[in-house]
Design a protein around this motif. Structure first.
Motif, PDB file in Angstrom:
ATOM      1  N   CYS A  11       9.236  -0.785  -4.753  1.00 30.28           N
ATOM      2  CA  CYS A  11       9.219  -1.972  -3.895  1.00 30.28           C
ATOM      3  C   CYS A  11      10.629  -2.518  -3.690  1.00 30.28           C
ATOM      4  N   LEU A  63       0.611  -1.724  -9.558  1.00 27.32           N
ATOM      5  CA  LEU A  63       0.760  -2.669  -8.454  1.00 27.32           C
ATOM      6  C   LEU A  63      -0.486  -3.539  -8.271  1.00 27.32           C
ATOM      7  N   PHE A  76       0.396  -3.460  -3.124  1.00 30.21           N
ATOM      8  CA  PHE A  76       1.634  -4.191  -2.879  1.00 30.21           C
ATOM      9  C   PHE A  76       2.208  -4.702  -4.187  1.00 30.21           C
ATOM     10  N   CYS A  77       3.467  -5.109  -4.153  1.00 22.04           N
ATOM     11  CA  CYS A  77       4.112  -5.696  -5.322  1.00 22.04           C
ATOM     12  C   CYS A  77       3.710  -7.163  -5.436  1.00 22.04           C
ATOM     13  N   SER A  82       6.145  -6.528  -1.224  1.00 24.47           N
ATOM     14  CA  SER A  82       6.337  -5.276  -0.491  1.00 24.47           C
ATOM     15  C   SER A  82       5.054  -4.461  -0.432  1.00 24.47           C
ATOM     16  N   SER A  83       4.720  -3.983   0.754  1.00 23.80           N
ATOM     17  CA  SER A  83       3.597  -3.070   0.913  1.00 23.80           C
ATOM     18  C   SER A  83       4.026  -1.706   0.391  1.00 23.80           C
ATOM     19  N   LEU A  84       3.166  -1.086  -0.418  1.00 25.11           N
ATOM     20  CA  LEU A  84       3.509   0.207  -0.997  1.00 25.11           C
ATOM     21  C   LEU A  84       2.567   1.315  -0.562  1.00 25.11           C
ATOM     22  N   THR A  99       8.792   3.613   1.400  1.00 28.27           N
ATOM     23  CA  THR A  99       8.975   3.131   0.030  1.00 28.27           C
ATOM     24  C   THR A  99       9.636   4.162  -0.881  1.00 28.27           C
TER      25      THR A  99
END
Length: 112
Positions: A11, A63, A76-77, A82-84, A99
């Motif tokens: 992230c 996550l 996400f984080c 942040s989208s993972l 990522t």
């Protein structure tokens, strides 16, 4: 297996880090409204790995997820947002190509 390769990523803040053991599968783009809202982009670039091939290594551990459909959760984080990727009910983890530390690695983009 000679196609096996390690792909690292994470992230924005570094709280969530991952290592995916390849080869990467089902590389694809998606422009559905769910992917647009998840990523903030018109098209999301995805690559899939078997769940057993993805390790969560960062200080944040695993996550955070949000159940987005009957078969998948968006990942996400929990610190920076942040989208993972997406964690599917079938044993698949779909990670967003952006990522990865080496997001320009051709193996994350070329078709199966």
């Amino acid at each position: 297996m000679s196609n096996s390769k390690e792909y690292d990523g994470g992230c924005l803040c570094g709280n969530i880090r991952f290592r995916a053991l390849g080869p990467a599968h089902n590389r694809h783009g998606c422009s559905c409204k769910m992917c647009q809202r998840h990523t903030g982009a018109l098209t999301a670039a995805w690559v899939e790995f078997p769940r057993a091939s993805v390790q969560w290594l960062g200080a944040g551990g695993a996550l955070a997820t949000w159940r987005s459909s009957e078969w998948s959760s968006r990942a996400f984080c929990p610190v920076c947002g942040s989208s993972l990727g997406a964690i599917d009910d079938k044993p698949t983890v779909a990670l967003l190509v952006g990522t990865f530390d080496a997001a320009d690695d051709e193996a994350l983009h070329s078709s199966d």
